[in-house]
Design a protein around this motif. Structure first.
Motif, PDB file in Angstrom:
ATOM      1  N   PHE A   1       0.818  -1.212   0.000  1.00 35.50           N
ATOM      2  CA  PHE A   1       0.000   0.000   0.000  1.00 35.50           C
ATOM      3  C   PHE A   1       0.860   1.273   0.000  1.00 35.50           C
ATOM      4  O   PHE A   1       0.392   2.322  -0.431  1.00 35.50           O
ATOM      5  N   TYR A   2       2.078   1.204   0.495  1.00 42.57           N
ATOM      6  CA  TYR A   2       2.969   2.364   0.392  1.00 42.57           C
ATOM      7  C   TYR A   2       3.224   2.695  -1.078  1.00 42.57           C
ATOM      8  O   TYR A   2       3.227   3.864  -1.482  1.00 42.57           O
ATOM      9  N   LYS A   3       3.439   1.675  -1.870  1.00 48.36           N
ATOM     10  CA  LYS A   3       3.655   1.878  -3.297  1.00 48.36           C
ATOM     11  C   LYS A   3       2.377   2.342  -3.981  1.00 48.36           C
ATOM     12  O   LYS A   3       2.410   3.204  -4.869  1.00 48.36           O
ATOM     13  N   VAL A   4       1.234   1.798  -3.553  1.00 51.88           N
ATOM     14  CA  VAL A   4      -0.053   2.202  -4.123  1.00 51.88           C
ATOM     15  C   VAL A   4      -0.313   3.690  -3.866  1.00 51.88           C
ATOM     16  O   VAL A   4      -0.751   4.423  -4.756  1.00 51.88           O
ATOM     17  N   LYS A   5      -0.020   4.147  -2.653  1.00 52.16           N
ATOM     18  CA  LYS A   5      -0.209   5.562  -2.336  1.00 52.16           C
ATOM     19  C   LYS A   5       0.680   6.450  -3.194  1.00 52.16           C
ATOM     20  O   LYS A   5       0.241   7.506  -3.684  1.00 52.16           O
ATOM     21  N   ALA A   6       1.920   6.058  -3.386  1.00 54.47           N
ATOM     22  CA  ALA A   6       2.847   6.856  -4.194  1.00 54.47           C
ATOM     23  C   ALA A   6       2.365   6.940  -5.643  1.00 54.47           C
ATOM     24  O   ALA A   6       2.387   8.014  -6.256  1.00 54.47           O
ATOM     25  N   ILE A   7       1.921   5.816  -6.206  1.00 54.16           N
ATOM     26  CA  ILE A   7       1.445   5.814  -7.589  1.00 54.16           C
ATOM     27  C   ILE A   7       0.187   6.641  -7.725  1.00 54.16           C
ATOM     28  O   ILE A   7       0.021   7.425  -8.674  1.00 54.16           O
ATOM     29  N   ALA A   8      -0.739   6.505  -6.758  1.00 50.41           N
ATOM     30  CA  ALA A   8      -1.996   7.248  -6.818  1.00 50.41           C
ATOM     31  C   ALA A   8      -1.763   8.751  -6.722  1.00 50.41           C
ATOM     32  O   ALA A   8      -2.381   9.538  -7.447  1.00 50.41           O
ATOM     33  N   LYS A   9      -0.874   9.178  -5.838  1.00 49.04           N
ATOM     34  CA  LYS A   9      -0.585  10.611  -5.706  1.00 49.04           C
ATOM     35  C   LYS A   9       0.040  11.173  -6.975  1.00 49.04           C
ATOM     36  O   LYS A   9      -0.225  12.319  -7.357  1.00 49.04           O
ATOM     37  N   GLU A  10       0.871  10.367  -7.632  1.00 42.24           N
ATOM     38  CA  GLU A  10       1.469  10.834  -8.880  1.00 42.24           C
ATOM     39  C   GLU A  10       0.421  10.963  -9.974  1.00 42.24           C
ATOM     40  O   GLU A  10       0.461  11.889 -10.779  1.00 42.24           O
TER      41      GLU A  10
ATOM     42  N   GLU B   1       7.553  16.285 -13.701  1.00 43.73           N
ATOM     43  CA  GLU B   1       6.744  17.354 -14.283  1.00 43.73           C
ATOM     44  C   GLU B   1       6.962  18.666 -13.536  1.00 43.73           C
ATOM     45  O   GLU B   1       7.019  19.747 -14.147  1.00 43.73           O
ATOM     46  N   ALA B   2       7.078  18.581 -12.213  1.00 45.63           N
ATOM     47  CA  ALA B   2       7.277  19.794 -11.416  1.00 45.63           C
ATOM     48  C   ALA B   2       8.640  20.429 -11.717  1.00 45.63           C
ATOM     49  O   ALA B   2       8.742  21.661 -11.835  1.00 45.63           O
ATOM     50  N   TYR B   3       9.676  19.601 -11.843  1.00 47.54           N
ATOM     51  CA  TYR B   3      10.995  20.147 -12.145  1.00 47.54           C
ATOM     52  C   TYR B   3      11.026  20.794 -13.523  1.00 47.54           C
ATOM     53  O   TYR B   3      11.753  21.760 -13.752  1.00 47.54           O
ATOM     54  N   ASN B   4      10.246  20.299 -14.461  1.00 52.24           N
ATOM     55  CA  ASN B   4      10.193  20.901 -15.790  1.00 52.24           C
ATOM     56  C   ASN B   4       9.563  22.289 -15.764  1.00 52.24           C
ATOM     57  O   ASN B   4       9.751  23.077 -16.694  1.00 52.24           O
ATOM     58  N   LEU B   5       8.820  22.592 -14.718  1.00 50.67           N
ATOM     59  CA  LEU B   5       8.176  23.899 -14.588  1.00 50.67           C
ATOM     60  C   LEU B   5       9.052  24.926 -13.875  1.00 50.67           C
ATOM     61  O   LEU B   5       8.609  26.052 -13.644  1.00 50.67           O
ATOM     62  N   PHE B   6      10.279  24.533 -13.513  1.00 51.74           N
ATOM     63  CA  PHE B   6      11.166  25.445 -12.790  1.00 51.74           C
ATOM     64  C   PHE B   6      11.379  26.782 -13.507  1.00 51.74           C
ATOM     65  O   PHE B   6      11.265  27.840 -12.897  1.00 51.74           O
ATOM     66  N   PRO B   7      11.714  26.779 -14.811  1.00 52.31           N
ATOM     67  CA  PRO B   7      11.906  28.075 -15.480  1.00 52.31           C
ATOM     68  C   PRO B   7      10.657  28.943 -15.450  1.00 52.31           C
ATOM     69  O   PRO B   7      10.736  30.157 -15.242  1.00 52.31           O
ATOM     70  N   ARG B   8       9.504  28.312 -15.654  1.00 50.40           N
ATOM     71  CA  ARG B   8       8.254  29.067 -15.602  1.00 50.40           C
ATOM     72  C   ARG B   8       8.008  29.624 -14.205  1.00 50.40           C
ATOM     73  O   ARG B   8       7.534  30.750 -14.044  1.00 50.40           O
ATOM     74  N   TYR B   9       8.349  28.829 -13.188  1.00 51.84           N
ATOM     75  CA  TYR B   9       8.186  29.294 -11.812  1.00 51.84           C
ATOM     76  C   TYR B   9       9.075  30.504 -11.535  1.00 51.84           C
ATOM     77  O   TYR B   9       8.659  31.473 -10.903  1.00 51.84           O
ATOM     78  N   GLY B  10      10.327  30.457 -12.029  1.00 55.84           N
ATOM     79  CA  GLY B  10      11.223  31.591 -11.841  1.00 55.84           C
ATOM     80  C   GLY B  10      10.691  32.857 -12.469  1.00 55.84           C
ATOM     81  O   GLY B  10      10.762  33.944 -11.879  1.00 55.84           O
ATOM     82  N   GLU B  11      10.130  32.741 -13.689  1.00 53.12           N
ATOM     83  CA  GLU B  11       9.566  33.923 -14.339  1.00 53.12           C
ATOM     84  C   GLU B  11       8.336  34.444 -13.593  1.00 53.12           C
ATOM     85  O   GLU B  11       8.114  35.653 -13.491  1.00 53.12           O
ATOM     86  N   MET B  12       7.537  33.543 -13.056  1.00 55.92           N
ATOM     87  CA  MET B  12       6.347  33.953 -12.299  1.00 55.92           C
ATOM     88  C   MET B  12       6.746  34.676 -11.018  1.00 55.92           C
ATOM     89  O   MET B  12       6.090  35.638 -10.607  1.00 55.92           O
TER      90      MET B  12
ATOM     91  N   GLN C   1      17.240  16.657 -24.183  1.00 54.01           N
ATOM     92  CA  GLN C   1      16.516  17.430 -23.181  1.00 54.01           C
ATOM     93  C   GLN C   1      17.465  17.881 -22.070  1.00 54.01           C
ATOM     94  O   GLN C   1      18.106  17.045 -21.439  1.00 54.01           O
ATOM     95  N   PRO C   2      17.594  19.197 -21.836  1.00 52.82           N
ATOM     96  CA  PRO C   2      18.495  19.649 -20.765  1.00 52.82           C
ATOM     97  C   PRO C   2      17.952  19.289 -19.395  1.00 52.82           C
ATOM     98  O   PRO C   2      16.756  19.069 -19.211  1.00 52.82           O
ATOM     99  N   ARG C   3      18.848  19.237 -18.426  1.00 52.79           N
ATOM    100  CA  ARG C   3      18.472  18.892 -17.057  1.00 52.79           C
ATOM    101  C   ARG C   3      18.760  20.065 -16.139  1.00 52.79           C
ATOM    102  O   ARG C   3      19.710  20.828 -16.348  1.00 52.79           O
ATOM    103  N   ASN C   4      17.929  20.204 -15.112  1.00 53.88           N
ATOM    104  CA  ASN C   4      18.123  21.269 -14.145  1.00 53.88           C
ATOM    105  C   ASN C   4      19.424  21.039 -13.380  1.00 53.88           C
ATOM    106  O   ASN C   4      19.671  19.956 -12.869  1.00 53.88           O
TER     107      ASN C   4
ATOM    108  N   TYR D   1      13.409  11.081  -4.347  1.00 57.40           N
ATOM    109  CA  TYR D   1      13.783  10.444  -5.612  1.00 57.40           C
ATOM    110  C   TYR D   1      14.825  11.274  -6.347  1.00 57.40           C
ATOM    111  O   TYR D   1      15.756  10.747  -6.940  1.00 57.40           O
ATOM    112  N   TYR D   2      14.659  12.612  -6.319  1.00 58.47           N
ATOM    113  CA  TYR D   2      15.628  13.517  -6.937  1.00 58.47           C
ATOM    114  C   TYR D   2      16.547  14.047  -5.848  1.00 58.47           C
ATOM    115  O   TYR D   2      16.112  14.720  -4.927  1.00 58.47           O
TER     116      TYR D   2
END
Length: 230
Positions: free
Chosen positions: A69-78, A86-97, A119-122, A154-155
């Protein structure tokens, strides 16, 4: 029997009471559980795994181990909120905001240098809201405390933070960033941007007092950027 397919039981000794519903089913997996219980997790993201285990037993008559169920919760939240990638890909947009919605704020996101089709990496980032740095320069002592921590998710990475001391002798955070690790290069990146942050607000002083636990690269980075620092 004659058809070579069917079987006929003609004699049975003893009471036949061993057949019944099995509560343990090895075929049950994360994907199946996630589809059935995603609504429960969405309604209460902090639901304990023991509660999910009890719901599964009451609703589906299946006994599932807690570790699944720990794994189930992680998958469901994602699935519900999106993944960290996906959140890390929004970093540049977050900086501009940050810069658009908080005029005078400092937001820098650095990416790795890669070929055009890759694809570049942060690589690193640094943020400081206008109210934070202005409050530090105008109302805090010329003392800067710096420290780093370590991300265990994870990161991976290392958050670096700069804090001051206000008039009540309390900590006043005014800049923070994330780098790959603590080193001469990453602390130099942090210090250079700290100096740019001060100069952006019209402060060109370089005789600050720094407090640290002498992490790797700190001394060299400070002396390179703020030559008169203590």
């Amino acid at each position: 029997m004659a058809d070579k397919v069917s079987w006929a039981i003609k004699t049975l000794t003893g009471k036949h009471a061993t057949c019944g519903r099995l509560e343990i089913n090895p075929i049950v997996g994360c994907d199946w559980l996630c589809r059935l219980m995603q609504s429960d997790i969405q309604a209460n993201p902090d639901i304990p795994v023991e509660s999910l285990q009890r719901i599964c037993m009451e609703r589906y008559k299946i006994q599932v181990k807690k570790r699944l169920f720990y794994k189930v919760k992680a998958i469901a939240k994602e699935l519900i909120h999106g993944g960290f990638g996906e959140a890390y890909n929004l970093f540049p947009r977050y900086g501009e905001m940050v810069k658009q919605t908080n005029p005078g704020s400092y937001a820098l996101v650095t990416w790795t240098q890669v070929p055009a089709k890759v694809q570049p990496r942060n690589k690193s980032c640094l943020f400081s809201f206008a109210a934070q740095v202005r409050g530090f320069l105008r109302g805090c002592k010329p003392i800067i405390g710096i420290d780093g921590a370590h991300l265990s998710g994870y990161y991976k990475g290392t958050p670096l933070t700069a804090v001051g001391i206000d008039g009540n002798n309390e900590m006043f955070s005014f800049a923070y960033g994330i780098v790959s690790k603590e080193s001469v290069e990453t602390w130099g990146y942090f210090m250079r941007n700290l100096k740019c942050l001060f100069e952006k607000e019209g402060c060109n002083r370089d005789y600050w007092t720094f407090l640290s636990d002498r992490m790797k690269g700190v001394d060299a980075a400070i002396m390179e950027t703020f030559s008169r620092a203590n």
